[in-house]
Write an enzyme that holds these catalytic residues in place. Structure first.
Site, PDB file in Angstrom:
ATOM      1  N   GLY A   1      -2.575  23.672   3.798  1.00  0.00           N
ATOM      2  CA  GLY A   1      -2.385  25.073   4.035  1.00  0.00           C
ATOM      3  C   GLY A   1      -1.412  25.356   5.126  1.00  0.00           C
ATOM      4  N   HIS A   2      -0.878  26.646   5.360  1.00  0.00           N
ATOM      5  CA  HIS A   2       0.307  27.074   6.244  1.00  0.00           C
ATOM      6  C   HIS A   2      -0.306  26.740   7.624  1.00  0.00           C
ATOM      7  CE1 HIS A   2      -1.021  31.568   5.724  1.00  0.00           C
ATOM      8  NE2 HIS A   2      -1.860  30.858   6.224  1.00  0.00           N
ATOM      9  N   ASN A   3       0.607  26.271   8.481  1.00  0.00           N
ATOM     10  CA  ASN A   3       0.358  25.953   9.976  1.00  0.00           C
ATOM     11  C   ASN A   3      -0.694  24.943  10.383  1.00  0.00           C
ATOM     12  OD1 ASN A   3       1.081  29.268   9.905  1.00  0.00           O
ATOM     13  ND2 ASN A   3       2.288  28.148  11.319  1.00  0.00           N
TER      14      ASN A   3
END
Length: 333
Positions: free
Chosen positions: A223-225
């Site tokens: 997922g993002h970050n």
């Protein structure tokens, strides 16, 4: 396609017992190898295969040296599995496939992207504007590298992987969802390998970061970050939710899940199919599987389950405090 045994040991080391000029035409598992092939024994539970194997030569550890020499030709090393890994690399270097153009004619590379002259881009792959592909990196077929994403040196990205798709970011608005534009990118270090159909989302503001030496299997979702530390390895179908921070030298078993915004220390090893629901600050092996249920019941059962070891010790103490005749009666009944 063949190598002499002395050629192998001159480059990789090991103690050869047998004819140095013997020619090896391939590598194969112990149970399937023929007299022209080389195999290896790395785990004691497969020791029984050593005596029945028809392999022309076997790589073994020092604990199996006597049995291997009694059987026939062998190479004795400290770490057979590591030696085998390096042998596969040597074999591939000495027997390269047919070379084509560095960038396949069907690949799409934006003029604003940077692809090192020593990198390889496979058929039907897409390298978007501002992307950077480092020296010696191999992008297989049908890979997408999103805008402004950075891939380091000597990486391998297998077919179907998507690096830099939008992260899953939406704000609720009276029963509907408002998209949060994902303004970060993905930064991948050196010597990283990413499996087929794995997806790594771009960051919402800061970048998603995959550090040097990370190995990701097929069908993984990052997922993002998310941040993944150096030399961490994940098996197939792992899911890592946004903003999780995973340390260096971790291993994550197949189909495990890690919830968002959690931190895993360096040296954490998560068993297959486990769900990580809290941060882990100490290295070690962690396992956790619990059946799905109505949430209220699940929380009650989970709270009780965490106390089972204490209840067990209390029960033992109560049993030990009974007179001997009562304990015997309880056993008889």
């Amino acid at each position: 396609m063949a190598l002499r045994l002395d050629f192998i040991t001159e480059r990789l080391g090991g103690t050869l017992h047998g004819e140095p000029s013997q020619v090896i035409e391939g590598l194969a598992p112990l149970e399937f190898a023929n007299p022209s092939e080389l195999s290896f024994l790395s785990h004691p539970k497969f020791r029984n295969l050593l005596t029945t194997s028809k392999a022309g030569c076997v790589i073994v550890g020092r604990d199996a040296e006597q049995a291997a020499r009694a059987r026939g030709t062998c190479i004795v090393v400290d770490q057979p599995y590591l030696y085998y890994a390096r042998l596969t690399q040597l074999w591939k270097r000495e027997h390269p496939g047919q070379s084509g153009p560095r960038i396949h004619p069907s690949a799409v590379v934006d003029p604003g992207a940077h692809v090192d002259p020593d990198a390889t881009i496979g058929a039907l792959s897409v390298i978007e504007r501002g992307a950077h592909i480092g020296a010696g990196t191999v992008i297989r077929s049908r890979v997408t590298i999103g805008e402004n994403c950075h891939i380091g040196e000597r990486c391998i990205i297998h077919s179907g992987a998507v690096i830099g798709a939008d992260g899953f970011g939406f704000a609720p608005d009276q029963g509907r969802w408002e998209k949060i534009e994902q303004l970060g990118a993905v930064r991948i270090g050196n010597d990283v390998e990413i499996g087929a159909n794995t997806c790594i989302d771009r960051g919402a503001l800061a970048d998603t970061v995959i550090e040097d030496g990370v190995k990701l299997d097929n069908l993984i979702q990052i997922g993002h970050n998310v941040r993944i530390g150096k030399n961490t390895a994940m098996a197939g179908c792992v899911g890592v939710a946004g903003s999780a921070n995973i340390g260096a030298n971790c291993t994550i078993g197949g189909s495990a899940g890690i919830l968002g915004h959690l931190t895993l220390a360096d040296g954490v090893h998560v068993s297959s199919f486990s769900l990580v629901t809290r941060s882990i600050h100490k290295p070690g092996q962690y396992t956790g599987v619990f059946p799905i249920d109505d949430n209220a019941n699940w929380e009650k059962n989970a709270a009780t389950l965490k106390q089972l070891h204490k209840l067990r010790e209390r029960l033992k103490a109560l049993e030990n405090s009974k007179p001997a005749n009562q304990r015997n009666q309880g056993t008889a009944s």
